[in-house]
Every structure is written in C-alpha cells, then in structure tokens.
Design a protein around this motif. Structure first.
Motif, mmCIF file in Angstrom:
data_model
loop_
_atom_site.group_PDB
_atom_site.id
_atom_site.type_symbol
_atom_site.label_atom_id
_atom_site.label_comp_id
_atom_site.label_asym_id
_atom_site.label_seq_id
_atom_site.Cartn_x
_atom_site.Cartn_y
_atom_site.Cartn_z
ATOM 1 N N VAL A 143 -10.738 -36.051 -56.255
ATOM 2 C CA VAL A 143 -10.231 -34.936 -56.938
ATOM 3 C C VAL A 143 -10.431 -35.252 -58.412
ATOM 4 C CG1 VAL A 143 -8.574 -34.092 -55.153
ATOM 5 C CG2 VAL A 143 -7.790 -35.717 -56.884
ATOM 6 N N SER A 144 -10.956 -34.123 -59.319
ATOM 7 C CA SER A 144 -11.245 -34.214 -60.644
ATOM 8 C C SER A 144 -10.106 -33.822 -61.508
ATOM 9 C CB SER A 144 -12.433 -33.574 -61.011
ATOM 10 O OG SER A 144 -13.349 -33.853 -59.904
ATOM 11 N N PHE A 145 -9.128 -32.935 -61.117
ATOM 12 C CA PHE A 145 -7.980 -32.613 -61.929
ATOM 13 C C PHE A 145 -6.840 -32.795 -61.472
ATOM 14 C CE2 PHE A 145 -5.069 -29.242 -63.085
ATOM 15 C CZ PHE A 145 -5.484 -29.248 -64.614
ATOM 16 N N PRO A 146 -5.781 -33.419 -62.526
ATOM 17 C CA PRO A 146 -5.931 -33.349 -63.891
ATOM 18 C C PRO A 146 -6.743 -34.445 -64.522
ATOM 19 C CG PRO A 146 -3.907 -34.139 -63.207
ATOM 20 C CD PRO A 146 -4.455 -33.734 -62.093
ATOM 21 N N GLU A 147 -6.919 -35.522 -63.527
ATOM 22 C CA GLU A 147 -7.979 -36.455 -63.774
ATOM 23 C C GLU A 147 -8.565 -36.993 -62.594
ATOM 24 O OE1 GLU A 147 -5.848 -40.163 -64.965
ATOM 25 O OE2 GLU A 147 -3.989 -39.358 -64.157
ATOM 26 N N GLU A 148 -9.575 -37.829 -62.598
ATOM 27 C CA GLU A 148 -10.281 -38.193 -61.341
ATOM 28 C C GLU A 148 -9.515 -39.235 -60.647
ATOM 29 O OE1 GLU A 148 -14.290 -40.638 -60.462
ATOM 30 O OE2 GLU A 148 -14.671 -38.635 -61.363
ATOM 31 N N LYS A 149 -9.222 -38.838 -59.288
ATOM 32 C CA LYS A 149 -8.348 -39.956 -58.482
ATOM 33 C C LYS A 149 -9.081 -39.900 -56.944
ATOM 34 C CE LYS A 149 -3.734 -39.326 -60.147
ATOM 35 N NZ LYS A 149 -3.385 -40.807 -60.355
ATOM 36 N N ILE A 150 -9.008 -40.976 -56.525
ATOM 37 C CA ILE A 150 -9.770 -41.116 -55.166
ATOM 38 C C ILE A 150 -8.487 -41.222 -54.157
ATOM 39 C CG2 ILE A 150 -11.177 -42.451 -53.667
ATOM 40 C CD1 ILE A 150 -12.451 -43.511 -56.093
ATOM 41 N N LEU A 151 -8.467 -40.057 -53.279
ATOM 42 C CA LEU A 151 -7.484 -40.028 -52.437
ATOM 43 C C LEU A 151 -7.896 -40.254 -50.868
ATOM 44 C CD1 LEU A 151 -5.604 -36.756 -53.637
ATOM 45 C CD2 LEU A 151 -4.901 -39.035 -54.150
ATOM 46 N N LEU A 152 -7.013 -40.854 -49.944
ATOM 47 C CA LEU A 152 -7.353 -41.096 -48.705
ATOM 48 C C LEU A 152 -6.476 -40.194 -47.834
ATOM 49 C CD1 LEU A 152 -8.754 -42.609 -46.287
ATOM 50 C CD2 LEU A 152 -7.161 -44.215 -46.222
ATOM 51 N N VAL A 153 -6.772 -39.013 -47.445
ATOM 52 C CA VAL A 153 -6.351 -38.014 -46.931
ATOM 53 C C VAL A 153 -6.075 -38.084 -45.349
ATOM 54 C CG1 VAL A 153 -5.542 -35.390 -46.635
ATOM 55 C CG2 VAL A 153 -6.767 -36.879 -48.722
ATOM 56 N N HIS A 154 -4.912 -38.221 -44.558
ATOM 57 C CA HIS A 154 -4.598 -38.140 -42.888
ATOM 58 C C HIS A 154 -4.116 -36.669 -42.723
ATOM 59 C CE1 HIS A 154 -5.674 -42.376 -42.965
ATOM 60 N NE2 HIS A 154 -4.830 -42.656 -43.669
ATOM 61 N N ALA A 155 -4.662 -36.134 -41.713
ATOM 62 C CA ALA A 155 -4.356 -34.966 -41.192
ATOM 63 C C ALA A 155 -3.822 -34.947 -39.707
ATOM 64 C CB ALA A 155 -5.096 -33.817 -41.705
ATOM 65 N N THR A 156 -2.647 -34.605 -39.384
ATOM 66 C CA THR A 156 -2.211 -34.404 -38.040
ATOM 67 C C THR A 156 -1.544 -33.131 -37.429
ATOM 68 O OG1 THR A 156 -0.327 -35.742 -38.314
ATOM 69 C CG2 THR A 156 -1.791 -36.983 -37.685
ATOM 70 N N PRO A 157 -1.684 -32.615 -36.417
ATOM 71 C CA PRO A 157 -1.059 -31.459 -36.076
ATOM 72 C C PRO A 157 0.456 -31.629 -35.857
ATOM 73 C CG PRO A 157 -2.293 -32.137 -34.284
ATOM 74 C CD PRO A 157 -2.607 -33.104 -35.433
ATOM 75 N N VAL A 158 1.367 -30.843 -36.017
ATOM 76 C CA VAL A 158 2.597 -30.486 -35.509
ATOM 77 C C VAL A 158 2.677 -29.661 -34.327
ATOM 78 C CG1 VAL A 158 4.938 -29.901 -36.259
ATOM 79 C CG2 VAL A 158 3.722 -31.009 -37.682
ATOM 80 N N ALA A 159 2.866 -30.221 -33.134
ATOM 81 C CA ALA A 159 2.948 -29.403 -31.772
ATOM 82 C C ALA A 159 4.313 -29.156 -31.284
ATOM 83 C CB ALA A 159 2.073 -30.194 -30.701
ATOM 84 N N ARG A 160 4.429 -27.743 -30.913
ATOM 85 C CA ARG A 160 5.759 -27.603 -30.204
ATOM 86 C C ARG A 160 5.453 -26.541 -29.138
ATOM 87 N NH1 ARG A 160 10.423 -25.293 -34.002
ATOM 88 N NH2 ARG A 160 8.990 -23.640 -34.320
ATOM 89 N N ASP A 161 6.099 -26.906 -27.781
ATOM 90 C CA ASP A 161 5.823 -25.917 -26.831
ATOM 91 C C ASP A 161 4.271 -25.829 -26.723
ATOM 92 O OD1 ASP A 161 8.538 -25.669 -26.726
ATOM 93 O OD2 ASP A 161 8.656 -23.734 -28.010
ATOM 94 N N ASN A 162 3.643 -27.002 -26.420
ATOM 95 C CA ASN A 162 2.076 -27.028 -26.119
ATOM 96 C C ASN A 162 1.326 -26.139 -26.992
ATOM 97 O OD1 ASN A 162 2.470 -28.844 -24.032
ATOM 98 N ND2 ASN A 162 3.279 -27.112 -22.665
ATOM 99 N N ARG A 163 1.704 -25.867 -28.169
ATOM 100 C CA ARG A 163 0.899 -25.220 -29.215
ATOM 101 C C ARG A 163 1.254 -25.825 -30.653
ATOM 102 N NH1 ARG A 163 4.041 -21.535 -32.550
ATOM 103 N NH2 ARG A 163 6.133 -21.374 -31.738
ATOM 104 N N VAL A 164 0.270 -25.482 -31.593
ATOM 105 C CA VAL A 164 0.030 -26.095 -32.781
ATOM 106 C C VAL A 164 1.155 -25.254 -33.477
ATOM 107 C CG1 VAL A 164 -1.284 -26.697 -34.891
ATOM 108 C CG2 VAL A 164 -2.219 -27.182 -32.588
ATOM 109 N N ASP A 165 2.177 -25.845 -34.239
ATOM 110 C CA ASP A 165 2.983 -25.022 -35.170
ATOM 111 C C ASP A 165 2.544 -25.401 -36.496
ATOM 112 O OD1 ASP A 165 5.267 -23.172 -34.953
ATOM 113 O OD2 ASP A 165 6.502 -24.744 -35.725
ATOM 114 N N GLY A 166 1.864 -26.174 -36.868
ATOM 115 C CA GLY A 166 1.666 -26.557 -38.179
ATOM 116 C C GLY A 166 0.599 -27.757 -38.360
ATOM 117 N N ALA A 167 0.872 -28.492 -39.436
ATOM 118 C CA ALA A 167 0.182 -29.596 -39.795
ATOM 119 C C ALA A 167 0.765 -30.341 -40.924
ATOM 120 C CB ALA A 167 -1.509 -29.338 -39.891
#
Length: 408
Positions: A143-167
């Motif tokens: 990401v370049s703003f507000p200054e250049e940073k290198i981020l390691l991003v992990h994304a996982t779903p939030v499941a409830r009642d066999n459906r995706v309720d968010g992340a």
C-alpha cells in the motif's frame, strides 16, 4: 366462597399490573426487576418462575457482556491489524492497529474495504472469501498511502448455520522484515564483490610471478607491492566486517570511563601525522581549554575519530587542511572533523552512513577504503547515546559532527 372470589378478583388485577411492569422492564433490557406478591397463594409459583427466569437471563447477559468486553479489549490491543466485514462486504469494525498502519481516521462502519483502504487487492480478497471462491486467502500487498508499507494479509470466512456470515482479514506489517531481507541480500552481494576483487588481484599477480615473472626484476617488485596492498586491503575489510558484526549484534561491550577528550584527539592526530604529511595536508586541533569530561569507551571513540580524520585526509586536496574541534553544550559535547577536500554531492548525503556506500567508488578502492568506516562510526556513536551528522558542499569540503553525553 364468596369472600375468596372477592379476594381473587381484587388480587388478579394487581398481579397483572406487576407482570405487565415486569415485562415492560424486561423488554427495555432491565433484568433486575422482580415481581412482588403480598400474600402466598396459587399465583406465587408463577411469580417465582418468572423471577427465576429473570435472574438467570440477567446472569447470562452479564456474562455475555463481560465476555464481549474481554474480546473487544483483546481485539483492540492486538499488534496485528484486523478488519471484520459482514455478509454484504461492509465493514463492521477495524481495530486500532489497522487504523495506525494505514492512518485511518474516518468512520468505517458500513463502508466497503475499498472505500477505507484504496487497494483493489484487499477488496478482491474480501469478495472472494464471501463468494466462497476460496476458504482461505493470503497475499503480500503493498500500500502506498500514507506511506509505502508491505502488508501480509490473511482472509478467512466467518461461517454460521452452514452459510458465510462475513469474513475476517488480518494484516501483518512486514515492511521492516522485507527491508532487512533486502539489506541482507545487498550486504552479502557487496561482501562477495569486495572480497572477490582483492582476492582475484592477489591470485592473478601471484600466478604471474610463479610463471616466471620473478625473473623480471623490473616488474616483480611492482607485482609484489600490488599483492601487499591488496592483502592489506583484504585484511582491513575483514577486520571492519568483524567490528561491524560485533557492534550490530550487541556483542561489543563498551568500557565506559570518564575521560578528557583532548588526549584522545591528540593521540589520533599523532597517529595520522605521517599520512597527512605524505598527502600534503595540515592537521589542526581547535579544542578550548577546560573542556568538560565525557563518559566514553576511549578505544571506541578513538576509532571513530581515526576513521573520520583518515577519510578527511584521503579525500582532501594537496595543501588542504583537516581541523578537529570540540565544543561544550548544556547536555553534551559536540566533536567536529572538518576538511577542505572534494566534498560530497547533496544527493549522496542521506546514504553516506550506509554499509558499503561510496560516493566515488573508483577513488575509494584506489585509496584502500572498505565502505564500512562511516557505518562503524555511526554505530559506535549511537552506542554512546550520541548522534552523528554531516554537512558538505561539493568542491569545498565536508564537516562531520557527533555528540557525546557529558560525564555526570
């Protein structure tokens, strides 16, 4: 019988009022209200049941609120950045660490990640997880703003009642880690190059001598001199590398003592006198009498001064001068080494203390420089809780200054 019916007819409206008031408080979130009956009868069991239910719900609500508070405290105090989004891709909340990483000041609830963090990759990760295109995603994002940073991003779903309720998206700031990896690669490459050059020269001239050049008296002496100079340069490079490694690893233990800096300066100028005369450079000392003592490792500060004075002599002009000065301030002693030499271009000044950084590479190697002297200077001064600075004008000379804490 008539009396009993009369009592019941009078009691039931009051009971209904009690239950109604209780139910209204219950609906408003007040679980502390209890149903109060004035007399014991068949309705008391109902009141007791309702009161017991109210106490249980109140206890569970208090536990739930306490758990929620603990989770929020952990979430908000996490070192890693965290973003939670709902099933529609809108942000529910982000923690303080992520706000700090990306200087997020505006309200984020209900907005898309792209509106808060101007990065399509992060938005795409969130959409992929919500669409079940992936059960887990991990990307290294710049990401370049507000200054250049290198981020390691992990994304996982939030499941409830066999459906995706968010992340959940977790952000690790690896900017410094990647910088250190780059520095390590550059360091290894530089060391390899610096060691290879004199080693190749020594080997080449030694082979030439062994193949018969020893009999060539006119050139043999020159070849031996070159071998000697490069062997000395190789030894200096190895010593500087060992010194730098010791300092940066924290293994260098400073033997701090109260010391008069004037005597240290005298020792360095005496050591450099022969070299200065060979280069037609005049050495001067401008130190006021009665200068306050400093608490230093005398050998380490002598090395700092020797490196600075040696550079000032090497990169000077014939007939030039090098002046070592010192002045006292309320908090520290400032030492300066000024020369009338070739100077340093403005664009090179921010990098002058980097390892292996040279302004004039060809001249530096010709003069036997390793490119590590100023880096060693910086680390030794910082180990003394001081600072080092440089001012220079191309063609007019340079002035290096460093500070040392006064002896208490």
């Amino acid at each position: 019988m008539k009396v009993r019916h009369k009592i019941v007819s009078l009691f039931i409206p009051r009971l209904v009022r009690e239950i109604t008031a209780w139910a209204k408080s219950f609906a408003d979130g007040d679980f502390s209200k209890r149903i109060s009956l004035g007399a014991r009868d068949e309705m008391e069991e109902l009141a007791d049941s309702l009161n017991s239910m109210s106490r249980q719900i109140q206890s569970r609500m208090e536990e739930s609120i306490a758990d929620k508070s603990r989770l929020e405290a952990v979430f908000l105090s996490m070192f890693d950045g965290v973003m939670v989004i709902d099933h529609k891709g809108a942000i529910i909340l982000i923690n303080q660490a992520l706000r700090k990483f990306l200087s997020v000041e505006q309200e984020t609830a209900g907005r898309k990640p792209l509106e808060v963090i101007r990065n399509m990759e992060i938005q795409a990760m969130a959409e992929n997880i919500l669409a079940l295109k992936s059960r887990f995603e991990s990307r290294e994002i710049t990401v370049s703003f507000p200054e250049e940073k290198i981020l390691l991003v992990h994304a996982t779903p939030v499941a409830r009642d066999n459906r995706v309720d968010g992340a959940d998206l977790v952000f690790h700031d690896i900017t410094e880690l990647r910088r250190l990896e780059r520095v390590r690669r550059e360091f290894v490459a530089n060391v390899s190059h610096e060691l290879r050059t004199p080693a190749a020269t020594i080997r080449g001239y030694a082979e030439t001598l062994l193949e018969g050049a020893l009999e060539d008296k006119q050139h043999a002496g020159e070849f031996v001199r070159i071998i000697h100079d490069d062997a000395r340069r190789l030894a200096k490079l190895v010593n500087d590398l060992l010194d730098l490694s010791r300092i940066e690893s924290g293994k260098m233990k400073l033997a701090l003592e109260e010391c008069a800096l004037g005597s240290v300066i005298d020792g360095v100028l005496t050591a450099m006198d022969k070299e200065a005369r060979r280069n037609s450079v005049t050495l001067r000392k401008e130190v006021p009498p009665g200068l306050a003592k400093v608490r230093i490792d005398e050998a380490a500060i002598a090395q700092v001064l020797l490196n600075l004075v040696e550079n000032a002599v090497k990169y000077n002009n014939a007939g030039g001068s090098v002046t070592v000065g010192a002045r006292e301030t309320p908090r520290f002693l400032e030492v300066s080494v000024a020369d009338t030499g070739i100077g340093i271009p403005r664009e090179d000044l921010p990098r002058i203390f980097e390892r292996f950084y040279r302004v004039d590479k060809a001249r530096s190697r010709e003069l036997g420089g390793t490119g590590l002297g100023l880096s060693i200077v910086k680390h030794i001064v910082q180990a003394h809780r001081g600072e080092v600075m440089v001012e220079s004008e191309l063609g007019k000379g340079s002035t290096f200054r460093f500070t040392l804490p006064l002896a208490s």
